[in-house]
Write a protein that holds these residues in place. Structure first.
Motif: not given
Length: 199
Positions: A75-104
């Motif tokens: 159970g702790l492992v699953a939560m660790e993995l979820a946290l890692k996933n969420a942390t990585n996704t924040i980085s992904t979103i920040e890159k998407m926002l800075s790329s300005k490749e998306f519509e408003p």
């Protein structure tokens, strides 16, 4: 922001989680542990159509075997993995926002998702702390809130007809990991004596 009951412990747990999760290394899984992972994933995938059995097994095998000795460890492992996933996704979103490749419209949705994922990280840390302190009902609520956050992120994009969700994979992965965690917490509630002791 209202996550106060576990505040100081949550910060310690966050540090612990970020230092423990190292999916780039390979680890040998003992047969008993592999059996436990398989049976846990089988039960969770049987109970939830949102959990893919193969995804569950592959994900849980990515953590050092020394960190897992029983269902609670998984159970702790699953939560660790979820946290890692969420942390990585924040980085992904920040890159998407800075790329300005998306519509408003998509940019607005990405900003909403960034906020949702930031909240999800806080909830995951609180869930970890609640689980350690045997406050299973609270841990369940935190995990369900994380699952809701991924769904809300997805739904934001669908408000515009024809809009694709650039975070579909990330949202699905976090939803599944959170659902697996939630399932395990429910299982642990039937065997509370096996929970780790926290002094």
């Amino acid at each position: 922001m209202g996550h106060c009951p576990f505040c100081s412990l949550s910060l310690c747990c966050l540090f612990l989680l970020l230092t423990i999760v190292t999916p780039t290394h390979c680890y040998l899984i003992s047969p008993p542990l592999l059996d436990l992972i398989n049976s846990t994933c089988k039960e969770c995938s049987d109970k939830s159509t949102d959990i893919n059995y193969n995804f569950c097994v592959t994900s849980l095998q990515a953590i050092p075997a020394s960190h897992v000795t029983n269902l609670q460890g998984i159970g702790l492992v699953a939560m660790e993995l979820a946290l890692k996933n969420a942390t990585n996704t924040i980085s992904t979103i920040e890159k998407m926002l800075s790329s300005k490749e998306f519509e408003p419209f998509a940019m607005d949705c990405l900003r909403d998702c960034l906020e949702l994922y930031a909240d999800a990280i806080a909830m995951l840390v609180d869930a970890f702390a609640a689980f350690l302190y045997k406050q299973l009902d609270a841990a369940n609520i935190f995990m369900r809130t994380v699952m809701d956050a991924t769904s809300t992120c997805d739904e934001g994009f669908t408000e515009k007809k024809g809009e694709l969700t650039p975070l579909a994979k990330e949202n699905n992965n976090l939803f599944q990991l959170s659902d697996i965690s939630w399932c395990i917490i429910k299982q642990v509630s039937f065997v509370p004596s096996q929970l780790p002791n926290v002094s």
